[in-house]
Enzyme design. Sequence first.
Site, PDB file in Angstrom:
ATOM      1  N   HIS A 173       0.817  -1.285  -0.153  1.00  0.00           N
ATOM      2  CA  HIS A 173      -0.190  -0.018   0.067  1.00  0.00           C
ATOM      3  C   HIS A 173       0.839   1.297   0.057  1.00  0.00           C
ATOM      4  O   HIS A 173       2.010   1.254   0.339  1.00  0.00           O
ATOM      5  CB  HIS A 173      -1.060  -0.024   0.978  1.00  0.00           C
ATOM      6  CG  HIS A 173      -0.240   0.059   2.488  1.00  0.00           C
ATOM      7  ND1 HIS A 173      -0.073  -1.049   3.370  1.00  0.00           N
ATOM      8  CD2 HIS A 173       0.078   1.082   3.524  1.00  0.00           C
ATOM      9  CE1 HIS A 173       0.621  -0.521   4.461  1.00  0.00           C
ATOM     10  NE2 HIS A 173       0.521   0.697   4.509  1.00  0.00           N
ATOM     11  N   HIS A 212       4.193   6.898   3.740  1.00  0.00           N
ATOM     12  CA  HIS A 212       5.004   6.141   3.285  1.00  0.00           C
ATOM     13  C   HIS A 212       4.513   5.006   2.369  1.00  0.00           C
ATOM     14  O   HIS A 212       3.376   5.052   2.235  1.00  0.00           O
ATOM     15  CB  HIS A 212       5.300   5.173   4.894  1.00  0.00           C
ATOM     16  CG  HIS A 212       3.966   4.424   5.142  1.00  0.00           C
ATOM     17  ND1 HIS A 212       3.147   4.968   6.303  1.00  0.00           N
ATOM     18  CD2 HIS A 212       3.770   3.136   5.199  1.00  0.00           C
ATOM     19  CE1 HIS A 212       2.388   4.144   6.496  1.00  0.00           C
ATOM     20  NE2 HIS A 212       2.495   3.010   6.067  1.00  0.00           N
ATOM     21  N   GLU A 270       7.636   0.970   5.006  1.00  0.00           N
ATOM     22  CA  GLU A 270       6.945  -0.002   5.794  1.00  0.00           C
ATOM     23  C   GLU A 270       7.381  -1.356   5.238  1.00  0.00           C
ATOM     24  O   GLU A 270       7.318  -1.681   3.960  1.00  0.00           O
ATOM     25  CB  GLU A 270       5.662   0.079   6.334  1.00  0.00           C
ATOM     26  CG  GLU A 270       5.101  -0.877   7.045  1.00  0.00           C
ATOM     27  CD  GLU A 270       3.571  -0.618   7.330  1.00  0.00           C
ATOM     28  OE1 GLU A 270       3.030  -1.193   8.149  1.00  0.00           O
ATOM     29  OE2 GLU A 270       2.939   0.195   6.578  1.00  0.00           O
TER      30      GLU A 270
END
Length: 134
Positions: A7, A79, A130
């Site tokens: 994502h 992010h 991440e």
Amino acid sequence: MIGRLNHVAIAVPDLEAASAQYRDALGAKVGPPQDEPDHGVTVVFIELPNTKIELLYPLGEDSPINGFLEKNPSGGIHHVCYEVDDILAARDHLKATGARVLGSGEPKIGAHGKPVLFLHPKDFNGCLVELEQV
């Protein structure tokens, strides 16, 4: 080592308005708000055919998103999240190459119920990364 893009996270100053924009203007499938107290955020996932968008909104006064929104009052990309098969092996490899893992270095459970780690943006061209174990 990294797999697919899981994502892209966007910090938003108004979670309801941002959700409505994706749902109504773009016709996207928008999930319900989900509080993540361990991370200090409320998230909404937007399902796309090939990935997801994660809307981030502060949960409480100590939310790490508060500082981001102070600097970027309109919101912005916060992010990117990449999938990995083994988060501990990925962490150890990254540390060995000089990358900095944020926090204690131990994975936390993320919004998808899977272990996650964050990597310092200064080590990745100014982008907070991440990693999520799949």
